[in-house]
Design an enzyme around this catalytic site. Structure first.
Site, PDB file in Angstrom:
ATOM      1  N   ASP A  37      -8.295  18.435 -14.065  1.00 13.80           N
ATOM      2  CA  ASP A  37      -8.580  17.084 -14.535  1.00 13.80           C
ATOM      3  C   ASP A  37      -8.171  17.067 -16.007  1.00 13.80           C
ATOM      4  OD1 ASP A  37      -9.774  14.825 -15.684  1.00 13.80           O
ATOM      5  OD2 ASP A  37     -11.453  14.839 -14.286  1.00 13.80           O
TER       6      ASP A  37
ATOM      7  N   ARG B  18       0.850  -1.199   0.000  1.00 16.42           N
ATOM      8  CA  ARG B  18       0.000   0.000   0.000  1.00 16.42           C
ATOM      9  C   ARG B  18       0.884   1.247   0.000  1.00 16.42           C
ATOM     10  NH1 ARG B  18      -1.373   1.802   4.539  1.00 16.42           N
ATOM     11  NH2 ARG B  18      -2.153  -0.127   5.441  1.00 16.42           N
TER      12      ARG B  18
ATOM     13  N   LYS C 270      -9.081   6.035 -19.253  1.00 16.02           N
ATOM     14  CA  LYS C 270      -9.440   6.564 -20.566  1.00 16.02           C
ATOM     15  C   LYS C 270      -8.245   6.499 -21.522  1.00 16.02           C
ATOM     16  CE  LYS C 270     -13.139   7.219 -18.194  1.00 16.02           C
ATOM     17  NZ  LYS C 270     -13.524   8.478 -17.596  1.00 16.02           N
TER      18      LYS C 270
ATOM     19  N   TYR D 164     -17.103  16.440 -14.532  1.00 19.02           N
ATOM     20  CA  TYR D 164     -17.441  15.013 -14.630  1.00 19.02           C
ATOM     21  C   TYR D 164     -18.493  14.654 -13.565  1.00 19.02           C
ATOM     22  CZ  TYR D 164     -16.867   9.969 -14.405  1.00 19.02           C
ATOM     23  OH  TYR D 164     -17.105   8.626 -14.394  1.00 19.02           O
TER      24      TYR D 164
HETATM   25  C1  LIG Z   1     -13.937   8.858 -16.296  1.00 24.96           C
HETATM   26  C2  LIG Z   1     -13.576  10.188 -15.762  1.00 24.96           C
HETATM   27  C3  LIG Z   1     -13.323  10.380 -14.404  1.00 24.96           C
HETATM   28  C4  LIG Z   1     -13.454   9.274 -13.383  1.00 24.96           C
HETATM   29  O1  LIG Z   1     -12.529   8.266 -13.580  1.00 24.96           O
HETATM   30  P1  LIG Z   1     -12.760   6.722 -13.172  1.00 24.96           P
HETATM   31  O2  LIG Z   1     -11.530   6.062 -13.622  1.00 24.96           O
HETATM   32  O3  LIG Z   1     -13.995   6.265 -13.899  1.00 24.96           O
HETATM   33  O4  LIG Z   1     -12.989   6.691 -11.708  1.00 24.96           O
HETATM   34  C5  LIG Z   1     -12.941  11.636 -13.995  1.00 24.96           C
HETATM   35  N1  LIG Z   1     -12.827  12.671 -14.865  1.00 24.96           N
HETATM   36  C6  LIG Z   1     -13.087  12.520 -16.165  1.00 24.96           C
HETATM   37  C7  LIG Z   1     -12.955  13.686 -17.071  1.00 24.96           C
HETATM   38  C8  LIG Z   1     -13.471  11.288 -16.669  1.00 24.96           C
HETATM   39  O5  LIG Z   1     -13.737  11.143 -17.970  1.00 24.96           O
END
Ligand SMILES: *Cc1c(COP(=O)(O)O)cnc(C)c1O
Length: 392
Positions: free
Chosen positions: A175, A51, A200, A103
């Protein structure tokens, strides 16, 4: 000879983890151990418990730190784990200004979880700097950006928001999921924490969930590491390996998807049944200039609105190529319905206020032949409109 820095594309392959120093293996070994034997009572090794630190996860953390131009990367079990953990830098009584078309999961976390711990928030249209300034309170400790935003592709002027934050001594987070460091490097623009859903484009193959955070400031890195270790939402080693494999092809995937996206955006924009296309690569995008200044390209996500709900339904039923699903950034094109999918956590009224209509579709463009996608979309729109005409 002058020092030659490798380009980003080369660094994706030729970095510190190009091969394993103990065996020469050209793929980072997956280290499943949860615990590590210590040499003696008063000498402890670098690793003690997974961890806290694990060699496979650490390799990914090094790689993302280098890609973003940071000093420290941290890998989490999902994008939301990375985002939530970073929010724990705040304390009770603090206030955060958040971009309004954030998001859906971040919206849920801020409104339903942080609020219970006495962390206040104000949503603003971050494209409007006056609105950002007006939202600032004496206890504002964080300005949270997502650019381009999800799903309307609105672009925030990162440097301008950083300047506002610096005036009041607040932190800034971006983000950077939609852009990846290949197209946009927020730390270079003065941002404190860069966040990713590596699920993604970084992972890129729709086969792993993961999240990343990167900082430049070492002290902030230590604080975030303490939170990662305390909260414990760390990334598993198999997933860390999948993300590292995905990263090796990031630039070629991004190039192809982005080129496809440009052509699809142009096709949709000219189509009589499409009302609106949101894509920062179109010259009439309201923040085209700002985006072109702070990012190397528009990326591979766009959204578009169809004329009415019947047409919308018929189109979705007839389109064949993209998978109809949540998520984005995969090798395959993904069509999603923000109102019922990524933004389902947002009440209808909030969605309407933000312009996330019930006929808005988001497309994450994959690596297919662009002719095939355009042909598919064109055919589906034609069938959809004919069906409606028949119904009269
Ligand atoms: C998918 C996404 C998230 C969240 O990510 P997870 O891996 O699904 O927890 C946060 N911000 C954006 C812009 C996203 O597309």
């Amino acid at each position: 000879m002058t020092k030659h820095d490798y380009s980003f594309e080369t660094q994706l392959l030729h970095n510190k983890h190009k091969f394993d120093p103990s065996t020469g293996a050209v793929s980072v070994p997956v280290q499943y151990a949860s615990t590590f034997h210590q040499p003696s009572v008063d000498t402890f090794g670098k690793f003690d418990y997974s961890r806290s630190l694990n060699p496979t996860r650490e390799a990914l953390e090094d790689i993302i730190a280098e890609m973003e131009g940071g000093t420290r990367g941290l890998a989490f079990s999902s994008g939301m784990a990375a985002i939530s953990t970073a929010f724990l830098l705040l304390s009770q009584g603090d206030h955060v200004v958040v971009t309004e078309d954030v998001y859906g999961g971040t919206f849920r976390m801020v409104t339903q979880v942080l609020s219970r711990f006495g962390i206040e928030h104000t949503f603003v249209d971050m494209t409007n700097l006056e609105e950002v300034r007006a939202a600032i309170q004496p206890n504002t400790k964080l300005l949270y950006m997502e650019t381009p935003s999800n799903p309307l592709m609105k672009v925030t002027d990162i440097e301008a928001v950083v300047a506002i934050a610096k005036e009041i001594g607040a932190l800034t987070f971006v983000d950077n999921t939609f852009m990846t460091p290949y197209l946009q490097r927020p730390l270079d623009l003065g941002v404190d924490v860069v966040l990713h859903s590596a699920t993604k484009f970084l992972g890129g193959h729709s086969d792993t969930l993961s999240g990343l955070a990167v900082v430049k400031d070492e002290e902030l890195g230590n604080r975030l590491y303490t939170l990662q270790n305390s909260f414990g939402a760390v990334l598993g080693v198999q997933d860390a390996w999948l993300v590292m494999r995905g990263i090796k092809t990031l630039s070629v995937r991004m190039n192809q998807s982005q080129e496809n996206a440009k052509q699809i955006a142009a096709f949709l924009k000219d189509h009589p049944l499409v009302q609106k296309v949101h894509f920062p690569g179109l010259e009439d995008h309201p923040q085209y200039e700002i985006h072109s200044r702070q990012a190397k390209g528009p990326g591979a996500v766009l959204s578009f609105e169809l004329e009415n709900e019947e047409l919308f339904k018929a189109f979705v039923e007839n389109v064949k190529l993209p998978v109809f699903a949540v998520s984005l950034g995969g090798v395959e094109s993904i069509l999603s319905y923000p109102a019922k999918m990524s933004h389902a956590a947002m009440p209808e009224g909030e969605r309407q206020k933000r312009g996330i209509s019930n006929t808005l579709l988001r497309l994450s463009v994959g690596l297919e032949s662009v002719e095939d996608i355009i042909h598919d979309f064109s055919a589906a729109l034609e069938v959809a409109s004919n069906t409606l005409l028949k119904k009269g």
